[in-house]
Design a protein around this motif. Structure first.
Motif, PDB file in Angstrom:
ATOM      1  N   LYS A   1       1.363   4.183  -3.194  1.00 27.81           N
ATOM      2  CA  LYS A   1       1.123   5.614  -2.992  1.00 27.81           C
ATOM      3  C   LYS A   1       2.345   6.480  -3.297  1.00 27.81           C
ATOM      4  N   MET A   2       3.486   5.871  -3.464  1.00 27.14           N
ATOM      5  CA  MET A   2       4.696   6.649  -3.707  1.00 27.14           C
ATOM      6  C   MET A   2       4.649   7.249  -5.115  1.00 27.14           C
ATOM      7  N   PRO A   3       4.979   8.527  -5.234  1.00 33.96           N
ATOM      8  CA  PRO A   3       4.866   9.206  -6.533  1.00 33.96           C
ATOM      9  C   PRO A   3       5.761   8.595  -7.618  1.00 33.96           C
ATOM     10  N   GLU A   4       6.879   8.020  -7.234  1.00 36.70           N
ATOM     11  CA  GLU A   4       7.795   7.414  -8.204  1.00 36.70           C
ATOM     12  C   GLU A   4       7.211   6.162  -8.844  1.00 36.70           C
ATOM     13  N   MET A   5       6.198   5.592  -8.217  1.00 40.10           N
ATOM     14  CA  MET A   5       5.671   4.300  -8.659  1.00 40.10           C
ATOM     15  C   MET A   5       5.088   4.367 -10.061  1.00 40.10           C
ATOM     16  N   ARG A   6       4.420   5.444 -10.410  1.00 38.52           N
ATOM     17  CA  ARG A   6       3.813   5.546 -11.751  1.00 38.52           C
ATOM     18  C   ARG A   6       4.894   5.457 -12.831  1.00 38.52           C
ATOM     19  N   ALA A   7       5.989   6.179 -12.641  1.00 41.48           N
ATOM     20  CA  ALA A   7       7.079   6.158 -13.622  1.00 41.48           C
ATOM     21  C   ALA A   7       7.718   4.774 -13.690  1.00 41.48           C
ATOM     22  N   ILE A   8       7.881   4.147 -12.539  1.00 42.74           N
ATOM     23  CA  ILE A   8       8.480   2.804 -12.517  1.00 42.74           C
ATOM     24  C   ILE A   8       7.569   1.800 -13.216  1.00 42.74           C
ATOM     25  N   GLN A   9       6.278   1.892 -12.963  1.00 38.56           N
ATOM     26  CA  GLN A   9       5.335   0.985 -13.633  1.00 38.56           C
ATOM     27  C   GLN A   9       5.398   1.169 -15.144  1.00 38.56           C
ATOM     28  N   GLN A  10       5.504   2.408 -15.596  1.00 36.92           N
ATOM     29  CA  GLN A  10       5.588   2.668 -17.034  1.00 36.92           C
ATOM     30  C   GLN A  10       6.869   2.082 -17.614  1.00 36.92           C
TER      31      GLN A  10
ATOM     32  N   PHE B   1      11.979  -0.022  -1.947  1.00 38.08           N
ATOM     33  CA  PHE B   1      11.805  -0.885  -0.779  1.00 38.08           C
ATOM     34  C   PHE B   1      12.797  -0.521   0.319  1.00 38.08           C
ATOM     35  N   ASN B   2      13.991  -0.100  -0.079  1.00 37.54           N
ATOM     36  CA  ASN B   2      14.967   0.360   0.920  1.00 37.54           C
ATOM     37  C   ASN B   2      14.455   1.602   1.641  1.00 37.54           C
ATOM     38  N   GLN B   3      13.871   2.533   0.894  1.00 34.34           N
ATOM     39  CA  GLN B   3      13.290   3.733   1.516  1.00 34.34           C
ATOM     40  C   GLN B   3      12.168   3.354   2.484  1.00 34.34           C
ATOM     41  N   ILE B   4      11.319   2.439   2.040  1.00 33.39           N
ATOM     42  CA  ILE B   4      10.209   2.000   2.893  1.00 33.39           C
ATOM     43  C   ILE B   4      10.759   1.331   4.149  1.00 33.39           C
ATOM     44  N   GLY B   5      11.777   0.499   3.995  1.00 34.85           N
ATOM     45  CA  GLY B   5      12.392  -0.169   5.147  1.00 34.85           C
ATOM     46  C   GLY B   5      12.969   0.814   6.142  1.00 34.85           C
ATOM     47  N   THR B   6      13.624   1.852   5.632  1.00 29.28           N
ATOM     48  CA  THR B   6      14.182   2.881   6.503  1.00 29.28           C
ATOM     49  C   THR B   6      13.068   3.615   7.248  1.00 29.28           C
TER      50      THR B   6
ATOM     51  N   ALA C   1       0.841  -1.204   0.000  1.00 28.02           N
ATOM     52  CA  ALA C   1       0.000   0.000   0.000  1.00 28.02           C
ATOM     53  C   ALA C   1       0.871   1.247   0.000  1.00 28.02           C
ATOM     54  N   VAL C   2       1.950   1.211   0.761  1.00 23.43           N
ATOM     55  CA  VAL C   2       2.874   2.354   0.795  1.00 23.43           C
ATOM     56  C   VAL C   2       3.501   2.528  -0.584  1.00 23.43           C
TER      57      VAL C   2
ATOM     58  N   MET D   1       3.899   6.099   5.591  1.00 24.45           N
ATOM     59  CA  MET D   1       3.667   6.998   4.457  1.00 24.45           C
ATOM     60  C   MET D   1       3.997   8.434   4.839  1.00 24.45           C
ATOM     61  N   GLN D   2       3.622   8.803   6.024  1.00 26.93           N
ATOM     62  CA  GLN D   2       3.909  10.162   6.507  1.00 26.93           C
ATOM     63  C   GLN D   2       5.426  10.370   6.619  1.00 26.93           C
ATOM     64  N   GLU D   3       6.120   9.371   7.133  1.00 25.97           N
ATOM     65  CA  GLU D   3       7.585   9.450   7.264  1.00 25.97           C
ATOM     66  C   GLU D   3       8.246   9.646   5.903  1.00 25.97           C
TER      67      GLU D   3
END
Length: 181
Positions: free
Chosen positions: A40-49, A125-130, A36-37, A174-176
């Protein structure tokens, strides 16, 4: 002597019970839904493309190889009655080789797509882990569990509403990260 042993055993059991109760009170388990996180990350759309483009290129390569194989089979079927047995045998071996190459190409394409996905998503995933580490530390959590598998299957099947409100740290992560719904 028997009474002394019984007394020592009772004291030991009492201390063990206190230690166990204390350990249980100190253990705080939170949980998060990284998928879910990630969504919601803005980079995800570009990565999916980028992943979609890469997958389409690989699919086009495979389609071309498939067409080449089918054309070779059709050509063989047209001339099978007019060529010698030896030539037919050689052509069948060549077709089997082409079929094997096609299967290998399919496997390689799947591996390359998976590798590309890992390359693109790994930093996220590293960012999410941090962020999970930071939130868990702020909340004094002992453990943080993942609520779902990478396929989306739920791992945590039940948590009371009170527990969810208190220990579901997905929104806090997500807030972090600065990601807001």
């Amino acid at each position: 002597m028997k009474k002394l042993s019984l007394l020592i055993l009772s004291v030991f059991i009492a201390f063990s019970a206190v230690d166990t109760a204390k350990a249980q009170q100190e253990t705080k388990i939170g949980y998060v839904n990284p998928q879910a996180v990630l969504a919601k990350m803005p980079e995800m759309r570009a990565i999916q493309q980028r992943l979609q483009n890469f997958t389409e290129r690989k699919q086009e390569e495979l389609t071309q190889k498939q067409q080449e194989y089918q054309l070779a089979v059709q050509e063989f079927e047209q001339k099978v009655g007019v060529i010698s047995e030896e030539a037919s045998q050689r052509e069948q071996e060549r077709l089997m080789g082409l079929q094997e190459e096609l299967q290998i190409a399919q496997q390689q394409a799947q591996q390359e797509i998976q590798q590309r996905r890992q390359e693109l998503l790994g930093p996220m995933f590293n960012q999410i882990g941090t962020a999970i580490d930071a939130v868990a530390e702020q909340m004094g959590l002992t453990y943080v569990l993942n609520t779902t598998t990478s396929n989306g299957d739920q791992i945590i099947l039940y948590a009371s509403q009170e527990y969810q409100n208190r220990y579901d740290i997905t929104d806090a992560v997500m807030q972090e990260l600065g990601v807001f719904e």
